[in-house]
Write a protein that holds these residues in place. Structure first.
Motif, mmCIF file in Angstrom:
data_model
loop_
_atom_site.group_PDB
_atom_site.id
_atom_site.type_symbol
_atom_site.label_atom_id
_atom_site.label_comp_id
_atom_site.label_asym_id
_atom_site.label_seq_id
_atom_site.Cartn_x
_atom_site.Cartn_y
_atom_site.Cartn_z
ATOM 1 N N PRO A 164 -54.856 36.611 30.765
ATOM 2 C CA PRO A 164 -55.391 35.643 31.321
ATOM 3 C C PRO A 164 -54.772 34.486 31.949
ATOM 4 O O PRO A 164 -53.640 34.334 31.608
ATOM 5 C CB PRO A 164 -56.734 35.009 30.116
ATOM 6 C CG PRO A 164 -55.622 35.045 28.896
ATOM 7 C CD PRO A 164 -54.889 36.406 29.388
ATOM 8 N N LEU A 165 -55.326 34.047 32.768
ATOM 9 C CA LEU A 165 -54.652 32.755 33.715
ATOM 10 C C LEU A 165 -54.546 31.523 32.934
ATOM 11 O O LEU A 165 -55.464 31.267 31.872
ATOM 12 C CB LEU A 165 -55.415 32.492 34.994
ATOM 13 C CG LEU A 165 -55.077 33.183 36.130
ATOM 14 C CD1 LEU A 165 -55.814 33.203 37.432
ATOM 15 C CD2 LEU A 165 -53.561 33.260 36.568
ATOM 16 N N PRO A 166 -53.722 30.463 33.046
ATOM 17 C CA PRO A 166 -53.617 29.248 32.210
ATOM 18 C C PRO A 166 -54.981 28.631 32.596
ATOM 19 O O PRO A 166 -55.702 28.735 33.363
ATOM 20 C CB PRO A 166 -52.540 28.546 32.628
ATOM 21 C CG PRO A 166 -51.754 29.487 33.133
ATOM 22 C CD PRO A 166 -52.578 30.599 33.571
ATOM 23 N N ILE A 167 -55.368 27.793 31.337
ATOM 24 C CA ILE A 167 -56.790 26.843 31.724
ATOM 25 C C ILE A 167 -56.633 26.042 32.895
ATOM 26 O O ILE A 167 -55.549 25.170 33.096
ATOM 27 C CB ILE A 167 -56.911 25.976 30.324
ATOM 28 C CG1 ILE A 167 -57.141 27.161 29.022
ATOM 29 C CG2 ILE A 167 -58.167 25.297 30.652
ATOM 30 C CD1 ILE A 167 -57.429 26.564 27.934
ATOM 31 N N GLY A 168 -57.703 26.030 33.698
ATOM 32 C CA GLY A 168 -57.696 24.995 34.678
ATOM 33 C C GLY A 168 -57.100 25.794 36.107
ATOM 34 O O GLY A 168 -57.272 25.184 37.414
ATOM 35 N N ILE A 169 -56.673 26.911 36.088
ATOM 36 C CA ILE A 169 -56.168 27.601 37.133
ATOM 37 C C ILE A 169 -57.403 28.532 37.718
ATOM 38 O O ILE A 169 -57.747 29.723 37.101
ATOM 39 C CB ILE A 169 -54.981 28.616 37.207
ATOM 40 C CG1 ILE A 169 -53.798 27.505 36.557
ATOM 41 C CG2 ILE A 169 -54.497 29.240 38.272
ATOM 42 C CD1 ILE A 169 -53.470 26.462 37.363
ATOM 43 N N THR A 170 -58.042 28.374 38.909
ATOM 44 C CA THR A 170 -59.089 28.985 39.277
ATOM 45 C C THR A 170 -58.961 29.287 40.952
ATOM 46 O O THR A 170 -58.513 28.138 41.524
ATOM 47 C CB THR A 170 -60.438 28.596 39.333
ATOM 48 O OG1 THR A 170 -60.484 26.977 39.575
ATOM 49 C CG2 THR A 170 -60.647 28.554 37.648
#
Length: 484
Positions: free
Chosen positions: A148-154
């Motif tokens: 998964p991508l780090p939190i906040g990366i969208t």
């Protein structure tokens, strides 16, 4: 005295009397003409302002106030003690982020005498482009796992890009075209369509943060400064309300500027209605029949989750909900009850510019707006102008004393301030409009002197007006907002 016309022959006593009487008559006529010109000038100013207001109405703009900003706050600032310049605004905020030691080649036998320090300030704007390589694995069962991508990366842009765009566009009034050019100049390849998408879509996290800020501010702040301004939203007239304290500020745009709307905003996003003792106390201060209050007392401490449920209970209590003034007061009372039910506005002071919708809880009046009424007066004679000037000087002196006392409150000073207030606002100058204004302000003594009970509250709402300036600029340049 010689005769008029340059003759050197002295005048007789009788001729002198006639000359003095003639001159006195001319002076009286001139004073009468000056007073008539003053009245005509005042009427022309009123007519000119009325024409400006009509032009603004036809352009769907709010009318311009017919007076200049008050100079009382700036004129009563305490002067810095002692000689020399005051430190700059950023002098105490400077924080050294990097320290560099520069060597120098010294001949043998030299003695080290320390360093000569120079602070250099610079700004670094760098576009950071990160490539995330997400591992992929296939389990023995054939399932694909992706890191998964780090939190906040969208999406293709990080949260800091969105914060930068929102801050410059909303607070800095930077257009999307210039914002796109600025980001591309820094080195971040982005299109105008993507900038618009960052400004208008997927703002749920910011909305949650905004609601949390309001909730925390209502719970912790000892006072609120409030103000509102006309705004265009989605091609319709609306009102933007500012609610702020020492450490927070939020804005809410709605279609109404009523007291019910203000109380709804103070609920901090809740939608419930509560019939408790606080709601009944609110109704007792309003022109509501005792029979209606008695019926509502049967609903003691009941919580209604929506407005429709609240209205249904009113019908069960045989209360006419089609009486709109009565229904408005009942809604205000239940909303105030919900505020107190959630622990909000327990000891909070509301500082406003005397707009009626803000007179809730413990209310304090802005001194700048109170003094501004003196500028609206149009004296028709020098005597009236002198009376206005003397009263203004007395109020400025009193305001300066309040500011100094507020910095270091001393017990016992409140009584002296109250006596001085009665002395100033109890004056009778003979100028009818001025005397009526002083009497009207004297009736608001408790709200003007609220600072004597709560020294931590401000004396004015200048912070709210400054915060709302961005919305006024948006209304004038862009014609309002479209997205939520």
């Amino acid at each position: 005295m010689s005769a008029p016309g340059g003759s050197a022959q002295p005048l007789s006593q009788k001729a002198l009397r006639l000359l003095v009487a003639d001159l006195a008559g001319k002076i009286d006529r001139l004073e009468h003409e000056v007073e008539q010109l003053r009245l005509a000038n005042s009427n022309l100013r009123l007519e000119n302002q009325a024409l400006k207001d009509e032009i603004a109405r036809l352009k769907h703009l709010p009318p311009r106030p017919p007076f200049n900003p008050s100079g009382m706050e700036k004129a009563t600032q305490p002067r810095p003690a002692g000689p020399g310049r005051r430190p700059g605004r950023g002098a105490k905020r400077d924080r050294v982020t990097r320290e560099v030691t520069i060597p120098v080649e010294a001949p043998p036998g030299s003695r080290f005498k320390g360093y000569k320090t120079v602070v250099h300030r610079d700004l670094v704007l760098v576009a950071e482009v990160v490539r995330y390589k997400r591992e992929r694995w296939v389990t023995p069962e054939g399932q694909t796992l992706i890191a998964p991508l780090p939190i906040g990366i969208t999406g293709g842009f990080g949260p800091n890009v969105r914060r930068f765009c929102l801050a410059l566009h909303t607070q800095g009034q930077v257009t999307t075209e210039r914002l796109t050019d600025l980001l591309n100049g820094i080195g971040l390849a982005i299109s105008k369509r993507e900038v618009v998408r960052l400004l208008t879509s997927d703002l749920e996290l910011f909305e949650q943060e905004d609601r949390a800020i309001l909730q925390a501010g209502l719970v912790s702040s000892p006072y609120l400064t409030v103000d509102d301004t006309g705004a265009r939203h989605a091609r319709r007239p609306a009102v933007t309300t500012q609610i702020g304290g020492e450490r927070f500020c939020v804005f809410r745009t709605s279609r109404s500027k009523s007291r019910l709307n203000f109380l709804t905003l103070l609920r901090g996003g809740c939608e419930d209605y509560v019939a408790n003792e606080a709601a009944l106390d609110y109704l007792r201060r309003q022109p509501v029949e005792a029979a209606v209050i008695a019926r509502l007392s049967q609903l003691q401490d009941q919580v209604f989750s929506s407005q429709m449920e609240w209205w249904q209970h009113l019908l069960r209590c045989s209360i006419n909900i089609f009486d709109r003034p009565l229904l408005r007061l009942l809604d205000e009372a239940a909303t105030w009850g919900a505020l107190r039910h959630h622990g909000l506005m327990a000891n909070t002071v509301v500082v406003s510019d005397d707009a009626g919708q803000f007179r809730v809880a413990q209310h304090a009046l802005c001194w700048i707006h109170a003094e501004r009424h003196l500028q609206k007066l149009m004296p028709a004679s020098p005597k009236q102008a002198n009376a206005v000037e003397l009263v203004r000087e007395a109020i400025w002196c009193f305001y300066r004393g309040l500011k100094l006392w507020k910095q270091s409150p001393s017990p016992g000073g409140e009584r002296a301030f109250r006596r001085q207030f009665d002395k100033i606002f109890g004056l009778r100058t003979g100028y009818q409009e001025l005397d009526e204004l002083l009497a009207r302000l004297a009736r608001r003594k408790g709200e003007l002197l609220r600072v004597l009970e709560r020294p931590e509250i401000p004396l004015h709402t200048n912070a709210s007006e400054n915060d709302l300036r961005a919305w006024v600029i948006k209304r004038k340049i862009s014609g309002g907002t479209m997205s939520a």
